[in-house]
Design an enzyme around this catalytic site. Structure first.
Site, short mmCIF file in Angstrom:
data_model
loop_
_atom_site.label_atom_id
_atom_site.label_comp_id
_atom_site.label_asym_id
_atom_site.label_seq_id
_atom_site.Cartn_x
_atom_site.Cartn_y
_atom_site.Cartn_z
N LYS A 229 -48.65 38.69 -5.10
CA LYS A 229 -48.85 37.31 -4.66
C LYS A 229 -48.65 37.21 -3.15
O LYS A 229 -47.82 37.92 -2.57
CB LYS A 229 -47.86 36.42 -5.41
CG LYS A 229 -48.06 34.93 -5.28
CD LYS A 229 -47.09 34.20 -6.22
CE LYS A 229 -47.25 32.70 -6.15
NZ LYS A 229 -46.35 32.04 -7.14
N SER B 91 -48.28 28.55 -9.86
CA SER B 91 -48.85 28.73 -8.53
C SER B 91 -49.46 30.10 -8.31
O SER B 91 -50.15 30.33 -7.32
CB SER B 91 -47.78 28.48 -7.47
OG SER B 91 -46.73 29.45 -7.57
N SER C 230 -44.61 29.40 -12.73
CA SER C 230 -45.74 29.91 -11.95
C SER C 230 -46.24 31.29 -12.35
O SER C 230 -47.30 31.71 -11.91
CB SER C 230 -45.40 29.89 -10.46
OG SER C 230 -45.34 28.56 -10.00
#
Length: 438
Positions: free
Chosen positions: A68, A144, A168
């Site tokens: 990420k 997310s 997330s």
């Protein structure tokens, strides 16, 4: 490079993943904010040489991994899905989890897109574009860790590393048909990860199997590579927290979950309906006037909001500014109340091996349908509702894919006991074998 090396598994799988990113065109650029073809090829070749010499570094040696965009990579700015940090100073060191992945022989293919500063469960990003759901690109990917989930589901990585503050990792896993694991917070270090909430941030994998989740968990946590204990579904004591966390669940999601519960019972698990709303509803009651996440984000972003508010996604900015309104006494009160609630839930779960419930109560909505801010905020709150409860209680949680409904993914969430991360993964492997989605 010899022909033998070219045909070796890690190199082959890497080239297939790179080709998939390239073939996706603009969508590939919405999934990944940065791709590392040269260093990834070198890592894949080194892995294949080790394999041919019988010297594997562990279960992640040669696996294709995406990270990420909030994890530091030495020599480049960590943008965390934002425009604000595009000109930030380059990171001096890799994040600790990135270093551990390299040491384990993982092939890091690139950084994945995310909600700006990890502050929503929907997955929309106005700066880098929004990756479409892997099952239907017109629909939200979940956030997310939006690009993380899509990267695995579309064959661009074997495993993705995400962060989970209120769901997330688990939300994009549920919406893209993947396994997602949120560990106990202290299990995986967050050094070199751009924070959202000091209290609630966790780091975990999105992948295709519980075995991959367990292997990745071992590397991220820095523990020895120990096999999971063997568990069977027969004899498991599972509790369904009927009430708040089953409410507002779409019919298709509820049907898939109830079918799974029936299969577990038929296979010999003991299922009970648990009345836990007095505890599971407390995170919402305590944070009606403002959340721990928003308050801590307001502190983290104090300078950015004061000097460059126009650089933020307006919805993210609004959520940060709401955190500025939480006074210190209320913040401390929430923290004190939380500390008392953790052992209370532990006691109520003592007779169970795990709780079982929908990961999220809805199928992925269309991206076009969440453009209105009010609709976005309602959708976001519903997506975060079930997962965020267990960040608040700091329990290990696993999301498993169930058979698709109307071509869209559904997740089943298993919540383990405090500190029982490996036991939950072992239990999850048994449940996965029974409910396996092919």
């Amino acid at each position: 490079m010899t022909s033998t090396l070219t045909e070796s598994p890690a190199v082959q799988r890497l080239e297939a993943a790179l080709a998939a990113i390239t073939a996706a065109g603009d969508e590939g650029r919405r999934i990944f904010t940065r791709v590392y073809p040269d260093t990834a090829r070198a890592a894949a070749q080194a892995s294949d040489l080790r394999r041919s010499a019988g010297k594997r570094l562990g279960p992640l040696d040669g696996r294709i991994v995406s990270i990420k965009d909030l994890f530091d990579v030495a020599g480049e700015a960590t943008t965390a899905g934002s425009q604000l940090l595009q000109g930030a100073a380059p990171a001096a060191h890799d994040a600790l989890v990135v270093s551990r992945l390299h040491a384990a022989g993982a092939v890091i293919i690139g950084k994945t897109n995310m909600t700006e500063f990890a502050f929503s469960g929907v997955g929309i990003n106005p700066h880098y574009g929004t990756p479409g759901n892997a099952l239907d690109p017109r629909r939200i990917p979940g956030g997310s860790s939006s690009g993380a989930g899509v990267s695995v589901a579309r064959g661009m990585a074997d495993i993705a590393i995400g962060s989970d503050t209120g769901g997330s990792v688990r939300i994009p896993s549920a919406l893209n048909g993947l396994v997602g694991f949120k560990p106990t917070q202290a299990r995986v270090p967050r050094d070199g990860a751009y924070p959202l909430s000091f209290t609630l941030d966790c780091v975990g994998p999105l992948c295709r199997s519980v075995a991959d989740a367990a292997a990745t968990d071992g590397v991220l946590a820095g523990t020895s590579d120990q096999p999971l204990p063997s568990r069977a579904v027969a004899g498991l004591r599972l509790g369904a927290p009927r009430g708040l966390l089953f409410s507002q669940t779409q019919d298709a999601v509820l049907a898939a979950v109830e079918l799974a519960l029936g299969q577990l019972a038929t296979a010999g698990a003991t299922l009970s309906n648990e009345s836990l709303d007095d505890l599971l509803g407390e995170p919402f009651r305590l944070q009606e006037g403002g959340t721990l996440v928003a308050a801590e984000a307001a502190w983290i972003h104090k300078a950015g909001v004061a000097t460059r508010p126009e650089a933020y996604d307006p919805i993210v900015l609004g959520r940060i500014r709401r955190g500025q309104t939480l006074d210190a006494a209320t913040y401390v009160g929430i923290q004190q109340a939380r500390a008392a609630l953790l052992p209370a839930l532990d006691a109520r779960m003592a007779h169970l091996d795990a709780l079982v419930l929908p990961t999220v109560p809805l199928l992925a909505p269309l991206i076009a349908d969440v453009q209105d801010e009010d609709v976005f905020l309602r959708t976001n709150a519903l997506l975060l509702r079930n997962p965020s409860v267990f960040n608040f209680f700091d329990l290990p949680v696993l999301s498993l894919p169930l058979p698709s409904q109307n071509g869209l993914a559904v997740g089943l969430m298993l919540v383990g006991k405090r500190g029982g991360d490996r036991e939950l993964l072992a239990l999850g492997a048994a449940v996965e074998a029974l409910l396996r989605v092919t």
